[in-house]
Design an enzyme around this catalytic site. Structure first.
Site, PDB file in Angstrom:
ATOM      1  N   ASP A  45      -7.673  -5.529   1.095  1.00 41.95           N
ATOM      2  CA  ASP A  45      -8.261  -6.510   0.193  1.00 41.95           C
ATOM      3  C   ASP A  45      -7.866  -7.943   0.519  1.00 41.95           C
ATOM      4  OD1 ASP A  45      -9.685  -4.717  -1.370  1.00 41.95           O
ATOM      5  OD2 ASP A  45      -7.929  -4.203  -2.561  1.00 41.95           O
ATOM      6  N   HIS A  67       0.854  -1.186   0.000  1.00 43.75           N
ATOM      7  CA  HIS A  67       0.000   0.000   0.000  1.00 43.75           C
ATOM      8  C   HIS A  67       0.885   1.229   0.000  1.00 43.75           C
ATOM      9  CE1 HIS A  67      -3.197   2.785   0.890  1.00 43.75           C
ATOM     10  NE2 HIS A  67      -4.063   1.814   0.681  1.00 43.75           N
TER      11      HIS A  67
HETATM   12  N1  CMC Z   1       3.749  -7.678  -4.258  1.00 41.53           N
HETATM   13  C1  CMC Z   1       5.072  -7.652  -4.490  1.00 41.53           C
HETATM   14  N2  CMC Z   1       5.797  -6.527  -4.542  1.00 41.53           N
HETATM   15  C2  CMC Z   1       5.150  -5.387  -4.320  1.00 41.53           C
HETATM   16  C3  CMC Z   1       3.779  -5.346  -4.048  1.00 41.53           C
HETATM   17  C4  CMC Z   1       3.087  -6.549  -4.014  1.00 41.53           C
HETATM   18  N3  CMC Z   1       1.767  -6.582  -3.786  1.00 41.53           N
HETATM   19  N4  CMC Z   1       3.415  -4.071  -3.880  1.00 41.53           N
HETATM   20  C5  CMC Z   1       4.511  -3.325  -4.039  1.00 41.53           C
HETATM   21  N5  CMC Z   1       5.561  -4.127  -4.310  1.00 41.53           N
HETATM   22  C6  CMC Z   1       6.937  -3.706  -4.555  1.00 41.53           C
HETATM   23  C7  CMC Z   1       7.088  -3.279  -6.023  1.00 41.53           C
HETATM   24  O1  CMC Z   1       7.413  -4.360  -6.852  1.00 41.53           O
HETATM   25  C8  CMC Z   1       8.174  -2.259  -5.908  1.00 41.53           C
HETATM   26  O2  CMC Z   1       9.386  -2.919  -5.753  1.00 41.53           O
HETATM   27  P1  CMC Z   1      10.736  -2.351  -6.409  1.00 41.53           P
HETATM   28  O3  CMC Z   1      10.963  -1.026  -5.723  1.00 41.53           O
HETATM   29  O4  CMC Z   1      11.761  -3.366  -6.088  1.00 41.53           O
HETATM   30  O5  CMC Z   1      10.456  -2.198  -7.868  1.00 41.53           O
HETATM   31  C9  CMC Z   1       7.862  -1.556  -4.583  1.00 41.53           C
HETATM   32  O6  CMC Z   1       7.203  -2.538  -3.801  1.00 41.53           O
HETATM   33  C10 CMC Z   1       6.970  -0.347  -4.745  1.00 41.53           C
HETATM   34  O7  CMC Z   1       5.801  -0.768  -5.455  1.00 41.53           O
HETATM   35  P2  CMC Z   1       4.883   0.196  -6.260  1.00 41.53           P
HETATM   36  O8  CMC Z   1       3.992  -0.602  -7.152  1.00 41.53           O
HETATM   37  O9  CMC Z   1       5.701   1.273  -6.892  1.00 41.53           O
HETATM   38  O10 CMC Z   1       4.049   0.836  -5.077  1.00 41.53           O
HETATM   39  P3  CMC Z   1       2.816   1.763  -5.245  1.00 41.53           P
HETATM   40  O11 CMC Z   1       2.731   2.547  -4.003  1.00 41.53           O
HETATM   41  O12 CMC Z   1       2.874   2.487  -6.531  1.00 41.53           O
HETATM   42  O13 CMC Z   1       1.586   0.737  -5.372  1.00 41.53           O
HETATM   43  C11 CMC Z   1      -0.089  -0.785  -4.807  1.00 41.53           C
HETATM   44  C12 CMC Z   1       0.731   0.421  -4.340  1.00 41.53           C
HETATM   45  C13 CMC Z   1      -1.209  -1.035  -3.814  1.00 41.53           C
HETATM   46  C14 CMC Z   1      -0.713  -0.478  -6.179  1.00 41.53           C
HETATM   47  C15 CMC Z   1       0.831  -2.003  -4.911  1.00 41.53           C
HETATM   48  O14 CMC Z   1       1.313  -2.337  -3.630  1.00 41.53           O
HETATM   49  C16 CMC Z   1       0.146  -3.180  -5.555  1.00 41.53           C
HETATM   50  O15 CMC Z   1       0.112  -3.269  -6.784  1.00 41.53           O
HETATM   51  N6  CMC Z   1      -0.431  -4.142  -4.737  1.00 41.53           N
HETATM   52  C17 CMC Z   1      -1.162  -5.258  -5.265  1.00 41.53           C
HETATM   53  C18 CMC Z   1      -2.552  -4.834  -5.664  1.00 41.53           C
HETATM   54  C19 CMC Z   1      -3.410  -4.568  -4.445  1.00 41.53           C
HETATM   55  O16 CMC Z   1      -3.441  -5.340  -3.501  1.00 41.53           O
HETATM   56  N7  CMC Z   1      -4.150  -3.463  -4.517  1.00 41.53           N
HETATM   57  C20 CMC Z   1      -5.058  -3.060  -3.434  1.00 41.53           C
HETATM   58  C21 CMC Z   1      -4.571  -1.826  -2.752  1.00 41.53           C
HETATM   59  S1  CMC Z   1      -5.377  -1.501  -1.190  1.00 41.53           S
HETATM   60  C22 CMC Z   1      -7.011  -1.145  -1.557  1.00 41.53           C
HETATM   61  C23 CMC Z   1      -7.243  -0.133  -2.571  1.00 41.53           C
HETATM   62  O17 CMC Z   1      -6.554   0.872  -2.685  1.00 41.53           O
HETATM   63  O18 CMC Z   1      -8.219  -0.310  -3.293  1.00 41.53           O
END
Ligand code: CMC
Length: 403
Positions: free
Chosen positions: A336, A282
């Site tokens: 989630d 998150h």
């Molecule tokens: N699994 C594995 N690695 C992850 C995950 C994950 N779920 N989330 C973030 N990372 C890693 C990502 O690969 C990156 O690593 P690196 O720096 O080595 O490239 C680092 O953490 C930062 O990730 P990001 O995607 O740039 O982070 P963000 O803040 O842009 O994205 C997020 C946040 C929620 C979109 C992301 O964590 C994600 O895609 N999670 C899975 C989907 C999910 O569960 N979404 C629901 C979010 S909560 C409810 C809502 O908002 O609706």
């Protein structure tokens, strides 16, 4: 010939000096850490895992409040008095029905379509039926809030029955909000514990500061369009798998893992392939999402009462193993991760998980709609242009043939 008066300043014909261009702030992909508004609705402490609505800790609201009371708090800023709550509940009860023309429109939707798309279209259609727009008339705001909170669940339940080839059933005015939704969905009056837990789930999903769909709602609101367009645009944004849509994908992922024994190797492979683990991570939290903590407790309550779900064992093992592998990066379960297990136990189909999220989040979107109108300035950020420098148009017969 004009005389240049100082250094490199351009000749502007003697007009007042042109202020130097401001240095643009550094580009932050995804606007990470960039404040895009001021808000008094919800606070998040992502290091300690604390979340408040209007200053009230989420745990207290989930334990003691109802969804409608929480919606009132979010939208109007204060907990209601007993009379205010009674009036709000009554108004919402009175507006649960949707026009037969909306139901007929929904019957034309493809049954194979996703319920989030059906909800987005139906929510937008409310703007056709309630087309008067008087954004600064207090009664208009109350009417719009009541209608949207009342009708969104009816539309979600209606599409569920319509796509099964059935006629939607009418809401029951004698049932509370959450119980009525489960009734419209299943055609059975729900068990009291199931209804209470579902109501708590709505509280947990009602608001979460400037997430993508709320930002979308505020941007739409800032153009002074109607609140139905505001909610419809937010529904469309919530649908994506990186946002609300993740709750559906979590169960698909747990299905794919299959067993507790399969967790470790599955996770190793997923991490080595740089796959996102659904329901983890998150932007705001570096610890386990406080909503996930509460939802896990609610899931356990349901399992105790209605029987265990072996998928929960897979989820718990995944959380434990992921704590070692992803925890050091601050990646823990988000809202989630456990919500789908709760809804599954309540017998709710998987592709309704995100529409249920939308039912709850409508309260937050409307709170932000009101707040945006209270100090509105249209959102119009800048960009950093990365395209070609100016080019001369080339006639069609002089362009190189495609390779
Ligand atoms: N699994 C594995 N690695 C992850 C995950 C994950 N779920 N989330 C973030 N990372 C890693 C990502 O690969 C990156 O690593 P690196 O720096 O080595 O490239 C680092 O953490 C930062 O990730 P990001 O995607 O740039 O982070 P963000 O803040 O842009 O994205 C997020 C946040 C929620 C979109 C992301 O964590 C994600 O895609 N999670 C899975 C989907 C999910 O569960 N979404 C629901 C979010 S909560 C409810 C809502 O908002 O609706």
């Amino acid at each position: 010939m004009a005389v240049q008066t100082s250094g490199d300043a351009p000749d502007n014909g003697g007009a007042a000096a042109i202020p130097p261009a401001a240095v643009p702030p550094p580009f932050r992909p995804g606007l990470e850490g960039v404040p895009a508004t001021q808000s008094a609705i919800c606070s998040i402490d992502g290091n300690q895992g604390l979340l408040t609505y209007r200053g009230y800790p989420l745990e207290q609201l989930a334990q003691n409040s109802s969804f409608l009371e929480t919606a009132y708090l979010l939208i109007w800023g204060e907990l209601p008095t007993i009379f205010q709550l009674r009036d709000f509940e009554h108004d919402v009860q009175m507006h649960r029905r949707v026009s037969f023309r909306i139901r007929d429109m929904m019957k034309c939707f493809p049954a194979s379509g996703h319920p989030m798309d059906a909800l987005q279209a139906s929510a937008a259609s409310l703007g056709l039926f309630y087309s008067r727009r008087a954004l600064y008339d207090p009664q208009y705001i109350i009417d719009a809030v009541v209608r949207l909170i009342a009708k969104i669940p009816t539309m979600v339940a209606a599409f569920q029955l319509i796509r099964k080839g059935q006629d939607p059933i009418q809401p029951r005015e004698d049932l509370p909000y959450a119980a009525n939704f489960l009734y419209m969905l299943t055609e059975r009056e729900p068990d009291a514990l199931a209804a209470r837990i579902f109501d708590a789930c709505l509280i947990l999903h009602a608001e979460h500061s400037l997430n993508a769909s709320t930002f979308s709602a505020r941007v739409t609101a800032s153009t002074l369009t109607d609140p139905y367009a505001v909610v419809a645009s937010a529904v469309g944004t919530l649908a994506g798998p990186l946002h609300g849509g993740a709750n559906e994908d979590v169960l698909d992922m747990l299905d794919e893992i299959g067993s507790v024994e399969g967790v470790d190797s599955w996770l190793d492979r997923a991490i080595s392939q740089k796959q996102k683990i659904m329901g983890f991570g998150h932007r705001e939290y570096r610890v386990k999402d406080p909503r996930a903590v509460i939802l896990q407790g609610l899931a356990e309550e349901l399992f105790q009462r209605f029987g265990h779900d072996s998928m929960y064992d897979v989820a718990r093992r995944l959380e434990a193993v992921a704590a070692d592998r992803l925890g050091p990066k601050g990646i823990y379960p988000n809202v989630d991760f456990y919500s789908g297990l709760v809804y599954r136990k309540l017998g709710i189909p998987r592709d309704l998980f995100t529409p249920i999220f939308a039912i709850a989040r409508t309260a937050g979107w409307l709170a932000h709609w009101r707040e945006q109108l209270g100090a509105n300035r249209i959102y119009r950020p800048s960009q950093i242009y990365t395209g070609s420098v100016e080019r001369a148009w080339v006639p069609l017969d002089q362009r190189p043939a495609a390779t």
